[in-house]
Design an enzyme around this catalytic site. Structure first.
Site, PDB file in Angstrom:
ATOM      1  N   ILE A  13      21.082 -17.148  24.409  1.00 40.87           N
ATOM      2  CA  ILE A  13      21.896 -17.528  23.261  1.00 40.87           C
ATOM      3  C   ILE A  13      23.061 -18.409  23.700  1.00 40.87           C
ATOM      4  O   ILE A  13      23.410 -19.386  23.048  1.00 40.87           O
ATOM      5  CB  ILE A  13      22.425 -16.280  22.522  1.00 40.87           C
ATOM      6  CG1 ILE A  13      21.262 -15.435  21.994  1.00 40.87           C
ATOM      7  CG2 ILE A  13      23.352 -16.685  21.386  1.00 40.87           C
ATOM      8  CD1 ILE A  13      21.693 -14.130  21.373  1.00 40.87           C
ATOM      9  N   GLY A  16      28.805 -18.528  29.387  1.00 46.20           N
ATOM     10  CA  GLY A  16      30.178 -18.929  29.628  1.00 46.20           C
ATOM     11  C   GLY A  16      30.522 -18.746  31.090  1.00 46.20           C
ATOM     12  O   GLY A  16      29.648 -18.530  31.939  1.00 46.20           O
ATOM     13  N   THR A  20      26.588 -14.237  30.408  1.00 46.26           N
ATOM     14  CA  THR A  20      25.500 -14.873  29.680  1.00 46.26           C
ATOM     15  C   THR A  20      25.020 -13.912  28.601  1.00 46.26           C
ATOM     16  O   THR A  20      24.933 -12.713  28.831  1.00 46.26           O
ATOM     17  CB  THR A  20      24.323 -15.206  30.620  1.00 46.26           C
ATOM     18  OG1 THR A  20      24.787 -16.100  31.637  1.00 46.26           O
ATOM     19  CG2 THR A  20      23.183 -15.861  29.859  1.00 46.26           C
ATOM     20  N   VAL A  21      24.724 -14.466  27.430  1.00 47.42           N
ATOM     21  CA  VAL A  21      24.233 -13.644  26.318  1.00 47.42           C
ATOM     22  C   VAL A  21      22.789 -14.032  26.023  1.00 47.42           C
ATOM     23  O   VAL A  21      22.463 -15.213  25.872  1.00 47.42           O
ATOM     24  CB  VAL A  21      25.100 -13.825  25.061  1.00 47.42           C
ATOM     25  CG1 VAL A  21      24.580 -12.926  23.932  1.00 47.42           C
ATOM     26  CG2 VAL A  21      26.564 -13.501  25.365  1.00 47.42           C
ATOM     27  N   LYS A  36      24.599  -8.917  26.602  1.00 49.29           N
ATOM     28  CA  LYS A  36      25.594  -9.689  27.356  1.00 49.29           C
ATOM     29  C   LYS A  36      25.644  -9.172  28.786  1.00 49.29           C
ATOM     30  O   LYS A  36      25.839  -7.972  29.015  1.00 49.29           O
ATOM     31  CB  LYS A  36      26.969  -9.565  26.695  1.00 49.29           C
ATOM     32  CG  LYS A  36      28.023 -10.482  27.292  1.00 49.29           C
ATOM     33  CD  LYS A  36      29.278 -10.528  26.414  1.00 49.29           C
ATOM     34  CE  LYS A  36      30.282 -11.544  26.909  1.00 49.29           C
ATOM     35  NZ  LYS A  36      31.450 -11.673  25.998  1.00 49.29           N
ATOM     36  N   ASP A 130      41.399 -15.132  20.836  1.00 48.49           N
ATOM     37  CA  ASP A 130      40.543 -16.286  21.159  1.00 48.49           C
ATOM     38  C   ASP A 130      39.627 -16.611  19.983  1.00 48.49           C
ATOM     39  O   ASP A 130      38.400 -16.689  20.123  1.00 48.49           O
ATOM     40  CB  ASP A 130      39.724 -16.006  22.422  1.00 48.49           C
ATOM     41  CG  ASP A 130      39.089 -17.280  22.990  1.00 48.49           C
ATOM     42  OD1 ASP A 130      39.595 -18.378  22.703  1.00 48.49           O
ATOM     43  OD2 ASP A 130      38.080 -17.168  23.707  1.00 48.49           O
TER      44      ASP A 130
END
Length: 337
Positions: A13, A16, A20-21, A36, A130
């Protein structure tokens, strides 16, 4: 990596700097999930690992459907932690924004919906820190909520979130510069829920114009802003329909914390009122314009904005009498002959 725990991985998906997702599937519960996983280059950092686990615990404790919920936690054979969340299948607000700015009324409805979601988070005593379009997911809704849209905004990625009671003691500047409140950039711990209110205003402005109100590539840019400056006026976009929108966003995006709205739900009320006013003032043909530059590249359900759905209903109601009249005239003509 095809399987994590009991979850079959299907596709990535997003990724970052820290994790990772993946989209996965839970065969036992027969549902899609999001998994995640902490990045392997950070696995040995105890502070990063603890922040990753803290995010999972925080998301699990929040009892609101406006925040992605965590329901499982585990560890890979190599020692990296992972957690499993509900899969939100409507995409993200960043994907919507990638097709260009929305119709003004739609942007305000989305902004108000985001403010409601943030208010729910604040009710749980948590500051997100955020809020960006990429961290705002879209979940199909009943369409009965305020604005009548097909999707509701759900908050994700609480990696920087903190309990409000803890936020005032934080001294590290974190966040995404173009959506970051100035007090976050100072890194002196002097911020509260109003930092999230600022971010809601920045996202709403971006939805209306296609860009954040104050583009910043670094924290230095955030702090260099003139404290007395306001975001560029939206009058060139809205003309005589500007109403109170400039004033609302100027207060939301004020450099000084004390000049902003104290509560996200107060901001939501004001944005909803302006969205409703714009819809009443907008000509029918303008309301029927597509909200994306290229609707063929986005799911149909996402493209069905609140304004478009109401415009279609108004078109139907106003057109039916004319259609019946034409049909009756045609029947009379042919029968009469």
């Amino acid at each position: 990596m095809d399987v994590i725990g009991r979850y079959r991985l299907q596709s990535k998906i997003g990724a970052g700097a820290f994790a990772t997702v993946w989209r996965g599937y839970d065969d036992d519960l027969d549902v899609d999930v999001a998994v995640k996983v902490l990045a392997d280059n950070w696995a040995s950092r105890a502070d990063v690992r603890e922040r990753f686990l803290s995010e999972a615990r925080l998301m699990r404790r929040i009892a609101s459907d406006r925040v992605v919920r965590v329901f499982d936690l585990g560890q890979l054979p190599d020692g990296r932690p992972y957690f499993v969340m509900d899969f939100v299948d409507g995409g993200s607000l960043a994907e919507v924004l990638s097709h260009g700015p929305l119709e003004p009324a739609d942007a305000l409805w989305w902004g108000a919906d985001l403010a409601r979601a943030v208010a729910a988070l604040h009710d749980e005593g948590v500051v997100h820190r955020d809020i960006t379009p990429a961290n705002l997911l879209l979940r199909p809704s009943s369409g009965l909520e305020s604005g009548g849209g097909t999707h509701r905004i759900v908050l994700a990625d609480l990696g920087l979130a903190k309990r409000a009671a803890e936020a005032s003691g934080l001294t590290q500047a974190v966040g995404t510069p173009s959506y970051m409140a100035p007090e976050q950039g100072r890194g002196d711990g002097g911020f509260d829920e109003r930092a999230d209110v600022y971010a809601v205003g920045a996202v709403t402005y971006a939805l209306m114009t296609g860009r954040p109100p104050f583009v910043a590539s670094s924290i230095t840019d955030v702090l260099a802003r003139d404290p007395d400056s306001n975001p560029p006026s939206l009058r060139p976009l809205l003309h005589d329909s500007i109403g109170e929108i400039d004033e609302i966003l100027a207060r939301t995006l004020a450099f000084r914390v004390g000049d902003r709205w104290n509560r996200a739900d107060t901001l939501a009320d004001r944005l909803e009122a302006e969205a409703y006013r714009l819809e009443q003032e907008a000509p029918l043909l303008a309301a029927q314009r597509t909200i994306f530059n290229d609707v063929d590249q986005v799911p149909t359900t996402v493209a069905q904005s609140p304004t478009q759905r109401r415009a279609r209903r108004r078109w139907l109601y106003t057109s039916l009498p004319l259609l019946f009249l034409l049909a009756g005239t045609g029947a009379w003509y042919f029968v009469g002959r």
